[in-house]
Scaffold this active site. Structure first.
Site, PDB file in Angstrom:
ATOM      1  N   LYS A  28     -14.885 -10.994  12.476  1.00 25.69           N
ATOM      2  CA  LYS A  28     -14.465  -9.703  11.893  1.00 25.69           C
ATOM      3  C   LYS A  28     -13.179  -9.897  11.074  1.00 25.69           C
ATOM      4  O   LYS A  28     -12.514 -10.934  11.182  1.00 25.69           O
ATOM      5  CB  LYS A  28     -14.243  -8.694  13.022  1.00 25.69           C
ATOM      6  CG  LYS A  28     -13.119  -9.094  13.972  1.00 25.69           C
ATOM      7  CD  LYS A  28     -13.117  -8.264  15.255  1.00 25.69           C
ATOM      8  CE  LYS A  28     -11.960  -8.667  16.154  1.00 25.69           C
ATOM      9  NZ  LYS A  28     -12.037  -8.038  17.478  1.00 25.69           N
ATOM     10  N   TYR A  51      17.593  -6.511  -0.662  1.00 22.34           N
ATOM     11  CA  TYR A  51      17.621  -5.058  -0.497  1.00 22.34           C
ATOM     12  C   TYR A  51      18.482  -4.647   0.691  1.00 22.34           C
ATOM     13  O   TYR A  51      18.480  -5.311   1.721  1.00 22.34           O
ATOM     14  CB  TYR A  51      16.200  -4.535  -0.283  1.00 22.34           C
ATOM     15  CG  TYR A  51      15.375  -4.509  -1.551  1.00 22.34           C
ATOM     16  CD1 TYR A  51      15.746  -3.709  -2.629  1.00 22.34           C
ATOM     17  CD2 TYR A  51      14.232  -5.285  -1.661  1.00 22.34           C
ATOM     18  CE1 TYR A  51      14.980  -3.687  -3.791  1.00 22.34           C
ATOM     19  CE2 TYR A  51      13.458  -5.262  -2.818  1.00 22.34           C
ATOM     20  CZ  TYR A  51      13.837  -4.461  -3.874  1.00 22.34           C
ATOM     21  OH  TYR A  51      13.091  -4.438  -5.015  1.00 22.34           O
TER      22      TYR A  51
END
Ligand SMILES: *Cc1c(COP(=O)(O)O)cnc(C)c1O
Length: 380
Positions: A49, A268
């Site tokens: 998956k 940042y």
């Protein structure tokens, strides 16, 4: 190692990509063979998956098939369709069950839903009455996840009604909640509860173990084991050594090397102030590529590491969308320049190590591996 396909579909050329994701399909196949050996008499299925935990469903399924896998678990019908395209004869289970109204498509794809609720069982049974031939499906019983699955009481009711069903269950399964913590009391309870419940379905093979179950709980094997993360090199049982080989390696291209002074900040929010005059390598990968934002560093906490010129270096400041900044002050100036590569995964840095720095798990690092990398698949 030789490349079997130089790059994946839609993947940029190496020279123009920010990062190069190398996927070692020989290691994947070797991990499968190792897990299959440990499973002994139990069948070893493969969970693919999430695009095979981020490494690519099609190449992963092809390699696993060559290594001997013949039963696969995906989460969604669309994943089953992609898998069917490369594995025409495999047995394919859809863990998320029966998508409403889609029974015909499951049958067209020869895919079996894992039925985990009465409405799904009823819809599949009704559908089975409208077609000729078998409509096999798995039954999920909940033994502790409170996610998919019939309650134990409902499983008893279903067992009493088996003869009235138009379809025949091909597998009865449940899922361990705490297999990665071998000492957790829930393991023994789930294993013994499941043993009792599967006895209600004496003609049906049973499956309980995920990777951690397979690696840490021999009494969880039953007839089929369902490893996922261990196939991809993930560390399924953190309290024990990881016996699996790493499958992914990630190298980011350094776009520039720059100087900065003690007292200046990086990135940042200016959360990291340099304590010394530094050289910074700016490398082309960020959170848009699945590098967790939380893996950055600040004055308060260290971040993840990268390997540059053979040495471990720290990430400096926050991870940006497309870039990370790496402290290369301790690397001789001649050994790191624009165009070189910084290794974020590989050379001893595991997906679990990066995950730990970001407060997450290797599964999440794997399944987030970005789409902008040049993807190189290598076979043994
Ligand atoms: C994802 C999943 C697995 C595989 O789990 P790993 O921990 O990756 O080995 C097995 N069974 C079910 C029901 C799952 O959802």
């Amino acid at each position: 190692m030789k490349p079997i396909s130089p790059k994946a579909e839609n993947s940029p050329a190496e020279e123009e990509a920010g990062g190069i994701l190398s996927i070692d399909l020989a290691a994947l196949a070797s991990n499968y063979r190792e897990l299959k050996k440990r499973a002994g008499k139990a069948q070893c299925a493969a969970v693919v998956k999430g695009d095979a935990y981020g490494i690519g469903l099609k190449p992963a399924a092809q390699s696993l098939t060559l290594a001997g896998a013949s039963t696969f678990f995906v989460a969604l019908l669309n994943e089953a369709r992609q898998l069917r395209a490369v594995c025409p004869t495999a047995q394919v289970y859809v863990l998320n069950g029966l998508a409403p109204g889609m029974a015909g498509e499951y049958r067209t794809l020869r895919t079996e839903p894992v039925l985990g609720s009465w409405p799904e069982i009823e819809e599949w049974d009704q559908f089975a009455r409208t077609v000729s031939g078998d409509c096999p499906a798995a039954i999920h019983i909940d033994t502790g996840m409170r996610r998919h699955g019939l309650t134990p009481d409902d499983a008893k009711v279903l067992a009493g009604r088996l003869k009235t069903l138009r379809f025949k269950p091909s597998l009865v399964m449940s899922h361990l909640a705490c297999a990665d913590e071998p000492k957790h009391a829930m393991n023994a309870k789930q294993i013994s509860d499941f043993r009792e419940l599967r006895n209600l379905f004496p003609d049906t093979p049973a499956s309980l173990a995920n990777s951690a179950g397979l690696l840490a709980h021999k009494d969880s094997y039953f007839d089929m084991v369902r490893p996922g993360v261990a196939l991809y090199g993930g560390h399924a049982v953190l309290s024990a050594d990881n016996p699996m080989k790493p499958v992914v390696r990630l190298d980011l291209r350094i776009v520039q090397v720059r100087q900065a002074q003690a007292g200046e900040t990086v990135g940042y929010s200016a959360e990291l102030m340099l304590r010394r005059d530094s050289r910074i390598a700016v490398a082309a990968g960020g959170y848009a590529d699945g590098i967790p934002r939380a893996a950055g560093s600040s004055d308060r906490r260290p971040g993840a590491e990268a390997i540059v010129a053979g040495r471990r270096c720290s990430l400096l400041g926050r991870v940006s969308m497309d870039l990370v900044t790496i402290d290369v002050t301790d690397i001789p100036e001649a050994e790191v320049k624009r165009g070189d590569l910084a290794t974020l995964l590989g050379e001893g840095i595991s997906v679990d190590e990066l995950a730990t720095h970001a407060g997450t798990i290797g599964y999440e690092v794997l399944t987030n591996l970005g789409r902008r990398y040049a993807r190189l698949y290598r076979a043994g």
